[in-house]
Motif scaffolding. Structure first.
Motif, short mmCIF file in Angstrom:
data_model
loop_
_atom_site.label_atom_id
_atom_site.label_comp_id
_atom_site.label_asym_id
_atom_site.label_seq_id
_atom_site.Cartn_x
_atom_site.Cartn_y
_atom_site.Cartn_z
N ARG A 13 0.84 -1.13 -0.05
CA ARG A 13 -0.11 -0.15 0.07
C ARG A 13 0.88 1.33 -0.07
O ARG A 13 1.81 1.29 0.70
N ASP A 14 0.26 2.13 -0.95
CA ASP A 14 1.14 3.61 -0.67
C ASP A 14 -0.05 4.71 -0.20
O ASP A 14 -0.67 4.93 -1.05
N PRO A 15 0.05 5.02 0.96
CA PRO A 15 -0.95 5.78 1.53
C PRO A 15 -0.78 7.15 1.03
O PRO A 15 -1.64 7.94 0.90
N GLU A 16 0.33 7.58 0.30
CA GLU A 16 0.32 8.97 -0.26
C GLU A 16 -0.35 9.04 -1.56
O GLU A 16 -0.93 10.08 -1.70
N LEU A 36 -3.18 7.65 -1.92
CA LEU A 36 -4.54 7.71 -1.30
C LEU A 36 -4.72 9.07 -1.08
O LEU A 36 -5.83 10.03 -1.23
N ALA A 37 -3.91 9.77 -0.15
CA ALA A 37 -3.76 11.12 0.56
C ALA A 37 -3.90 12.15 -0.72
O ALA A 37 -4.59 13.07 -0.70
N ASP A 71 -6.34 -3.53 -2.74
CA ASP A 71 -5.22 -3.53 -1.93
C ASP A 71 -5.36 -4.89 -0.95
O ASP A 71 -6.30 -4.78 0.04
N ASP A 97 -5.47 -4.67 3.18
CA ASP A 97 -6.66 -3.68 3.53
C ASP A 97 -7.54 -4.83 4.37
O ASP A 97 -8.24 -5.34 3.81
N ASP A 133 -15.96 6.66 -0.26
CA ASP A 133 -15.48 5.33 -0.69
C ASP A 133 -16.24 4.39 -0.47
O ASP A 133 -17.17 4.35 0.38
#
Length: 137
Positions: free
Chosen positions: A66-69, A71-72, A92, A95, A114
Motif C-alpha cells: 500500500r502507498d498511503p501517499e 490515497l492522500a 489492496d 486492507d 469510498d
C-alpha cells in the motif's frame, strides 16, 4: 499488492459560470498539484495535463505494498480544487476486511467518498479463480 487506476477533472469550482479556460486560479492550482507527483516516489503513473482547455490528472500503478501517499494525494487534489470530480479504483490485499474487493473512491465537488466497486468485487471469484485452481463464474 496495491493496484490503483484513476482520473480527476481538476476544477477550481463547481460554478458553471466559472469556466474560464485556464483561469489564473486554476493555473495556481495546477502548479500546486504538479509539485506533488515529484514528491511521491515510485514507478506509477501520475500525469497532470491540459486537454482542450481543461486540467486532468491521471494516476495508476501496481506496487507490492500500500502507498498511503497516493490515497492522500487523491483527496488533496479535491481540497485544492473544490469543483473537481473523478474516480479511482483501488485493490489492496493488505486492507483488513477489504482484501477481496476493489474499492472505488468517488470525487464529487472535491469531496471523496469510498465504496465497493460491485462490477469487480469480490475479486475472488469475479477477477481470479479461488486458490486451488477451481474455475470462476
Amino acid at each position: 499488492m496495491f493496484e490503483y487506476h484513476g482520473w480527476i477533472n481538476v476544477q477550481e469550482s463547481a460554478d458553471a459560470a466559472d469556466d474560464t479556460l485556464g483561469s489564473d486560479g486554476l493555473r495556481r492550482i495546477a502548479g500546486a498539484v504538479a509539485a506533488r507527483p515529484a514528491e511521491i516516489a515510485g514507478p506509477g503513473l501520475l500525469d497532470l495535463r491540459w486537454m482542450n482547455g481543461e486540467l486532468f490528472l491521471h494516476l495508476g500503478g501496481f506496487r507490492n505494498h500500500r502507498d498511503p501517499e497516493v490515497l492522500a494525494f487523491f483527496g488533496e487534489v479535491g481540497r485544492l480544487a473544490p469543483g473537481s470530480y473523478g474516480v479511482m479504483h483501488v485493490r489492496d490485499d493488505e486492507d483488513p476486511g477489504r482484501e477481496n474487493e476493489v474499492r472505488v473512491l468517488r470525487m464529487v465537488r472535491g469531496r471523496v467518498t469510498d465504496g465497493t466497486e460491485a462490477a469487480l468485487s469480490p475479486c475472488i471469484p469475479v477477477l481470479e479463480d479461488p486458490y486451488g485452481g477451481q474455475d470462476g463464474p
